[in-house]
Structure formats: structure tokens, C-alpha cells
Write an enzyme that holds these catalytic residues in place. Structure first.
Site, PDB file in Angstrom:
ATOM      1  N   GLY A  59       0.775  -1.162   0.036  1.00 37.28           N
ATOM      2  CA  GLY A  59      -0.112  -0.061  -0.073  1.00 37.28           C
ATOM      3  C   GLY A  59       0.848   1.292  -0.016  1.00 37.28           C
ATOM      4  N   ASP A 249      -1.107   4.504  -6.622  1.00 39.77           N
ATOM      5  CA  ASP A 249       0.258   4.487  -6.115  1.00 39.77           C
ATOM      6  C   ASP A 249       1.064   5.612  -6.599  1.00 39.77           C
ATOM      7  OD1 ASP A 249      -0.687   1.361  -6.259  1.00 39.77           O
ATOM      8  OD2 ASP A 249       1.238   1.614  -4.987  1.00 39.77           O
ATOM      9  N   ASN A 259      -2.719   2.412 -10.275  1.00 39.88           N
ATOM     10  CA  ASN A 259      -3.044   1.718  -9.169  1.00 39.88           C
ATOM     11  C   ASN A 259      -3.161   0.218  -9.427  1.00 39.88           C
ATOM     12  OD1 ASN A 259      -4.280   1.587  -6.265  1.00 39.88           O
ATOM     13  ND2 ASN A 259      -6.163   0.980  -7.261  1.00 39.88           N
TER      14      ASN A 259
HETATM   15  O1  MRU Z   1       0.832  -4.113  -4.598  1.00 36.72           O
HETATM   16  P1  MRU Z   1       0.107  -3.471  -3.653  1.00 36.72           P
HETATM   17  O2  MRU Z   1      -0.388  -4.297  -2.586  1.00 36.72           O
HETATM   18  O3  MRU Z   1       1.254  -2.459  -2.860  1.00 36.72           O
HETATM   19  O4  MRU Z   1      -0.782  -2.444  -4.136  1.00 36.72           O
HETATM   20  C1  MRU Z   1      -1.472  -1.474  -3.490  1.00 36.72           C
HETATM   21  C2  MRU Z   1      -2.435  -0.633  -4.119  1.00 36.72           C
HETATM   22  O5  MRU Z   1      -2.553  -0.772  -5.264  1.00 36.72           O
HETATM   23  C3  MRU Z   1      -3.117   0.484  -3.533  1.00 36.72           C
HETATM   24  O6  MRU Z   1      -4.482   0.633  -3.994  1.00 36.72           O
HETATM   25  C4  MRU Z   1      -2.363   1.705  -3.242  1.00 36.72           C
HETATM   26  O7  MRU Z   1      -1.067   1.274  -2.919  1.00 36.72           O
HETATM   27  C5  MRU Z   1      -3.199   2.575  -2.370  1.00 36.72           C
HETATM   28  S1  MRU Z   1      -3.069   2.324  -0.940  1.00 36.72           S
HETATM   29  C6  MRU Z   1      -3.837   3.624  -0.011  1.00 36.72           C
END
Ligand code: MRU
Length: 359
Positions: A59, A249, A259
Site C-alpha cells: 500500500g 500508487d 493503481n
Molecule cells: O501491490 P500493492 O498491494 O502494494 O498495491 C497497492 C495498491 O494498489 C493500493 O491501491 C495503493 O497503494 C493505494 S493504498 C492507500
């Protein structure tokens, strides 16, 4: 490592994560949820880096917080004898953590803050320098919590009592300091006495929606329904969804938003069904240096996450796999971007510049 069955509330568990405890950073190992609550407590930079690479902490905001705290914790062990030498240590550590994952800009934003703090305090004696860097890491976390609260308040105004929203991946408590970004309006609406229900995409291949979003919402008493990713079109067609809420992201200067892989498809579906598609993220997720989504680096993940995700082979050995971890929802499909400075509307090139005070 401390371990327990998840009988504790998700809110409490998430709040215990991304904390500096004396000399160490405490991270929640999200790969073990929902079965096991396990915290990693470490002052070892490589352990923090591995946790980010392996999505133990994941996240965008949580990655940045963990990296800042990882630097602060690892710095405690440094034997460097001057502030200037410690500042060099910080720069080296930041460079090392910056190579963990490429897409979430919060990682680089948080590490840049730590490097700036190191430069500012380079004249201090070692103990005072280390204290200031720990303070900076804690400030990054606390500021994120305030951003999430504001995003929740602003986002809740976009939701009516009785609405059902769809979300993708996990942009809730586990992905940030507290509350979440995409899920913050759901929690705040609930505090306000509104009923907001959630459909959670399971989010192949690593199932953040199933393992994390469904878990944290259910623990909070929110009415959550888990769907396979390929069910999103159908629930929209059936009129079950009034809004889509997703995190990000990295958001480019023109409003293109990267994202979790699959978000672009959800944006297309929402547009086709006339459903508002909201991106919710703190300004630490904005990257004004990226003119549009094509400038956002997209991480590719290992084939095994698709072919052998949770210990069972589900595809033939050696099959070719393409597994981008993120995609980009074009600004044209984004109804609004909710950040702590307001609800931004198109044209995003202007509203983002204003929100970031770049004019
Ligand atoms: O690969 P991840 O689990 O880190 O991906 C996370 C996401 O895509 C979330 O939607 C994004 O980081 C926003 S978290 C507030």
C-alpha cells in the site's frame, strides 16, 4: 517475530503496524493475513527492504512510512561519529530502499524527506541527529493519519446513506497509517451514521481484496461482499454499485492514476455504466514530475505469483506469464480525485497544480 490468531480488531492491529518502537520498526506481515497476525520488529535495513519487496508491508503510504521508519531504526545501529557521516549513512540507506519497488511514489517521497532531514541536521552530534531522524519518520506517519482522516471526511460527502461502493485492491487501514484512503469515506460515513456497503474485488493475483479488504471491513462491522474480479461488470449492470472508490500508487500531473492491476478495467466499466469513479490519495502520492501516466514506472511481478500463487500450481510449468502489478486509469475516466486538500475535478492539470501550490 510476534504472532497470534487474528482475534484482535483490524483497527488495533493496523494501528500497531508502522510504528517506531525503541530502536526498531514494527511492521505487520500482511502476507500472513487473514489467518495469522504476525509483526516483524527489526532494525535491519535488508529486513525492511525484503518486507517491502515481498509485500509484507504494502500500500503506497504504508510503504513510504515503513521505509522512513526503517531508515530511522537502522540508523540507531550506525557507529558513525558525526552528523555528516550519519547523513551519508541515511543517503546510502535511502538509495537501497528506493530500489525495493518502483511504482508507489510515496516510497521516494518519504525517503527524500529523510534525506532532507539528514542534510538539515548534519551539524548535530550523533545522538541528537538520530533523534531528529526518528522524529521525521514519526511525523511522516502522523501527517499521513491526518491526511487519511481528511480524505475520509471529504469522500464521505460524496456518498449517500444506503450507497454501495466497489473497491479494488486494499486502500484501507492496512495500506496506510490509519483509516485508509479509498476506504476512509466508508469508515467516516459509518461514524456519521450512514450505511455504506462495499463490494470488494478479490484482486488477482495476490488477493489483497479478499485477504485484506474483506477482512478489515468485516472486522469493522461494514457490510462487505467479496466478488471475483470478473464479476465487477455484472454487479454494475445489475445496478448494485453507486460509486467506485480506489486508491493510487502514483498520480501524474494530468490526473492519470496508477493503481493495482485491474483498476483501469474497473474505470472503463464504471464509465460504461455511468457510475462515478473516484481516486482517493494523499498529495504524497502525486508526482508532478510525471506529465502523464506513460511516465509512471510499472512494476512487473514474478510469474510464480500467477502460476503458483498460494502454494498450489494452477498453470503449466514454464508457461509464459505477463504480470504487471499496476495499470493506469486515464484522467478522462476519473470523476474526481480526493486528497487532503480537497476534491479535485477536471481539468486535473489545473486542479492538481493548485492543490500542490505549484502556481
Ligand atoms: O501491490 P500493492 O498491494 O502494494 O498495491 C497497492 C495498491 O494498489 C493500493 O491501491 C495503493 O497503494 C493505494 S493504498 C492507500
Amino acid at each position: 517475530m510476534t504472532e497470534s490468531r487474528p482475534t484482535l480488531s483490524a483497527e488495533w492491529i493496523a494501528e500497531q503496524a508502522d510504528r517506531l518502537i525503541p530502536g526498531k520498526v514494527r511492521l505487520l506481515d500482511q502476507t500472513r493475513l487473514p489467518e495469522t497476525v504476525a509483526f516483524i520488529e527489526t532494525d535491519d535495513l535488508e529486513t525492511v527492504r525484503e518486507a517491502i519487496c515481498a509485500l509484507r508491508v504494502r500500500g503506497a503510504p504504508a510503504i513510504g512510512i515503513a521505509a522512513a521508519m526503517g531508515v530511522a531504526a537502522a540508523l540507531q545501529r550506525s557507529a558513525s561519529e558525526t552528523g555528516a557521516a550519519l547523513a551519508d549513512d541515511v543517503a546510502r540507506m535511502a538509495d537501497r530502499l528506493a530500489s525495493a519497488r518502483p511504482t508507489a511514489v510515496n516510497l521516494f517521497w518519504a525517503l527524500d524527506r529523510m534525506k532532507r532531514a539528514a542534510t538539515t541536521h548534519a551539524a548535530l552530534a550523533p545522538a541528537a541527529f538520530k533523534e531528529q531522524l526518528a522524529r521525521e519518520a514519526v511525523a511522516i506517519r502522523d501527517e499521513d493519519a491526518a491526511c487519511c482522516r481528511r480524505i475520509g471526511e471529504l469522500g464521505a460527502e460524496l456518498l449517500r446513506d444506503g450507497d454501495t461502493v466497489l473497491t479494488h485492491c486494499n486502500a484501507g487501514r492496512l495500506a496506510v497509517s490509519e483509516l485508509g484512503t479509498a476506504l476512509a469515506p466508508v469508515y467516516v460515513a459509518r461514524e456519521q451514521g450512514k450505511t455504506v456497503r462495499v463490494y470488494a474485488d478479490e484482486t488477482r493475483p495476490l488477493l489483497q481484496g479478499a485477504r485484506l479488504t474483506a477482512w478489515e471491513l468485516a472486522q469493522a462491522g461494514v457490510d462487505v461482499t467479496l466478488i471475483c474480479d470478473n464479476t465487477a461488470a455484472q454487479v454494475m449492470k445489475e445496478g448494485r454499485i453507486q460509486a467506485v472508490l480506489v486508491g493510487a500508487d502514483r498520480i501524474a500531473a494530468n490526473g492519470d492514476a496508477a493503481n493495482k492491476i485491474g483498476t483501469y478495467g474497473v474505470a472503463v466499466l464504471a464509465h460504461a455504466h455511468g457510475i462515478p469513479f473516484y481516486v482517493l490519495a494523499p498529495t504524497s502520492t502525486f508526482d508532478p514530475a510525471a506529465p502523464d501516466g506513460s511516465a509512471i514506472p510499472i512494476e512487473e511481478r514474478a510469474a510464480e505469483e500467477v502460476t503458483c500463487g498460494f502454494g498450489r500450481r494452477t498453470a503449466p510449468e514454464n508457461v509464459k506469464v505477463y504480470s504487471p502489478a499496476f495499470d493506469v486509469a486515464p484522467a478522462s475516466l476519473v470523476s474526481a480525485i480526493v486528497c487532503e486538500r480537497g476534491v479535485l475535478r477536471p481539468p486535473y492539470a489545473d486542479s492538481i497544480r493548485r492543490a500542490l501550490s505549484l502556481d
